[in-house]
Scaffold this active site. Structure first.
Site, short mmCIF file in Angstrom:
data_model
loop_
_atom_site.label_atom_id
_atom_site.label_comp_id
_atom_site.label_asym_id
_atom_site.label_seq_id
_atom_site.Cartn_x
_atom_site.Cartn_y
_atom_site.Cartn_z
CB THR A 226 -5.31 -15.23 -89.07
OG1 THR A 226 -4.70 -14.86 -90.07
CG2 THR A 226 -6.17 -16.45 -89.07
CE LYS B 3 -5.63 -14.44 -95.35
NZ LYS B 3 -5.32 -13.00 -94.66
CG ASP C 215 -4.12 -17.17 -92.06
OD1 ASP C 215 -3.61 -17.94 -91.27
OD2 ASP C 215 -3.45 -16.28 -92.49
#
Length: 229
Positions: free
Chosen positions: A16, A37, A58
């Site tokens: 990340t 993601k 994240d």
């Protein structure tokens, strides 16, 4: 459109952090950059105008750096509350993680027609999805180019070489690797030098831990990446 997938030698290896820096670096060079993601585990339930949704930290960090007008649910379509292996979280909820659903989410991002799409994986290269499937199959199906983040610690040479070999064996191009030096390591210089001989792809960054992402941008050499656009 350049499609990049960021993987790592293990979990909590700096994917990340590097994905944020790379996105910021490319945006600074006036590229339109979208992020993705596909799967996260370890999310907070938040109330929004659209109702309650699970939000992964994240994914939020990636959203802050991208510049294609995405929403959090587009960036992270499959989210689980518990911070455990995603396939276990899915089994506890009696749901399946399907490659078709991941690909559909990715297609939505691709449809934005940005210059570059940066996808951050979960865990390492062979993240299990359940029922014998792996997240790496999604990368194969979508023909993304891969960047490997190496968590510089004792044992990383073995992990890095095995991961690189698996990426290549899957028929994919590892276009670079990153030395993430968040923790002190004995003989760091020597270990990085060894990796340069073991991984036949350029090292595109050596990262320490700079909280300010904009300051960390200077640590990344994006020339080999932008040459592919």
């Amino acid at each position: 459109m350049l499609k990049i997938f960021i993987t790592a030698t293990d979990t909590d290896a700096g994917k990340t952090y590097f994905a944020q820096i790379l996105t910021a670096a490319l945006v600074k060079k006036d590229y339109q950059v979208a992020v993705f993601k596909p799967i996260s585990a370890g999310c907070a339930l938040k109330h929004t105008a659209q109702g309650e949704i699970l939000v992964n930290e994240d994914a939020q960090l990636l959203l802050q750096q991208a510049n294609c007008g995405q929403g959090i649910s587009e960036i992270n379509p499959i989210a689980f509350e518990q911070p455990i292996a995603p396939h276990i979280a899915a089994a506890l909820m009696s749901v399946d993680i399907k490659l078709a659903d991941i690909n559909a989410g990715y297609d939505s991002v691709i449809a934005r027609a940005c210059d570059i799409v940066i996808t951050e994986g979960a865990g390492g290269w062979r993240l299990p999805l359940g029922k014998g499937k792996f997240l790496s199959e999604f990368v194969q199906q979508t023909k993304q180019q891969v960047i490997l983040v190496v968590n510089m610690k004792l044992g990383c040479l073995n992990h890095a070489v095995l991961t690189y070999e698996a990426i290549v064996a899957d028929g994919l191009d590892c276009i670079g690797w990153v030395a993430n030096c968040a923790e002190p390591m004995n003989y760091l210089t020597e270990n990085i030098a060894q990796l340069k001989t073991l991984i036949p792809a350029p090292m595109i960054a050596q990262l320490g831990f700079e909280i300010d992402i904009n300051k960390a941008v200077s640590s990344v050499d994006v020339s080999s990446i932008t040459a592919r656009t």
